[in-house]
Scaffold this active site. Structure first.
Site, PDB file in Angstrom:
ATOM      1  N   ASP A   1      -2.475   5.474  -1.676  1.00  0.00           N
ATOM      2  CA  ASP A   1      -2.020   4.737  -0.505  1.00  0.00           C
ATOM      3  C   ASP A   1      -0.547   5.083  -0.301  1.00  0.00           C
ATOM      4  OD1 ASP A   1      -1.975   2.718   1.571  1.00  0.00           O
ATOM      5  OD2 ASP A   1      -0.912   1.460   0.134  1.00  0.00           O
TER       6      ASP A   1
ATOM      7  N   ASP B   1       2.282   3.080   1.972  1.00  0.00           N
ATOM      8  CA  ASP B   1       3.213   1.947   1.947  1.00  0.00           C
ATOM      9  C   ASP B   1       2.908   1.019   0.789  1.00  0.00           C
ATOM     10  OD1 ASP B   1       4.335   2.937   4.340  1.00  0.00           O
ATOM     11  OD2 ASP B   1       2.833   1.884   5.527  1.00  0.00           O
TER      12      ASP B   1
END
Length: 221
Positions: A23, A25
């Site tokens: 991922d 952020d």
């Protein structure tokens, strides 16, 4: 009440993966909250992530990013602006370590939650495994949200790691991750962590550098 510590689970290890799905952020960079990073000036790496990614590359792992970027779909960020942010991400990573190269960045700009590529749906996970011709059993997903873990599970990635940067700390009831990481099963979760039961088992780690150190078997078990 703290997360239970069960030594036999702490000894469990994932194999060194062929494909690492990250991922963005909260894992690679600091999460700035809604509506997300909409300018490259907001993009700040978490400590040590460039070095961590370089270690994965040195071990022959493919490393890709899997990220929802609905800010584009909402008209808050132009596609060219997203490209600039991702160029800045790559520049900062390689500034930290020249070998910290990303093999691909998969992103979904859709606002519609029914879009098959938008996490928690598994479209981007399946796409990445297919593109790199790597079975999901030989991949690992590192994320900081429930939707990350859901997308990984739905995409067949059994090896899932939750980091406590971003939203991970709150999801684990503000209980610090153990070192080395612990494999969390449903019966280890207390009430404040119960929403995570649908994506167990997963490893609970401090951050991406800690996850990589554990994945590459650099820590004592």
């Amino acid at each position: 009440m703290a997360l239970l510590s069960i030594s036999i689970q702490a000894l469990a290890r994932f194999p060194v993966p062929k494909l690492v799905l990250l991922d963005r952020d909260g894992v690679i960079n600091q999460d700035v909250g809604a509506p997300g990073v909409i300018s490259k000036t907001q993009f700040q790496l978490h400590d040590g992530v460039g070095t961590a990614i370089a270690k994965l590359k040195q071990r022959g792992c493919r490393v890709v990013v899997i990220t929802n970027q609905s800010c584009v779909g909402m008209g808050l960020l132009e596609p060219n602006g997203l490209n600039e942010i991702h160029e800045e991400m790559q520049r900062l990573l390689q500034e930290e370590d020249a070998e910290a190269t990303l093999d691909e960045i998969y992103f979904c700009t859709a606002v519609d939650d029914d879009n098959p590529r938008k996490k928690p749906n598994p479209g981007m996970v399946i796409e990445a495994c297919s593109n790199w011709n790597i079975d999901a059993s030989e991949a690992v997903f590192v994320g900081d949200t429930l939707t990350d873990m859901q997308a990984a599970k739905a995409g067949g990635v059994a090896n899932r790691i939750l980091v406590q940067t971003g939203y991970g700390f709150g999801l684990m009831g503000n209980q610090p991750a153990q070192s080395p990481p612990m494999i969390v099963k449903a019966n280890n979760l207390v009430e404040s962590q119960s929403q995570m039961s649908i994506v167990t088992p997963f490893a609970d780690t401090q951050d991406l550098p800690a996850a990589v150190q554990w994945l590459l078997h650099e820590t004592d078990t």
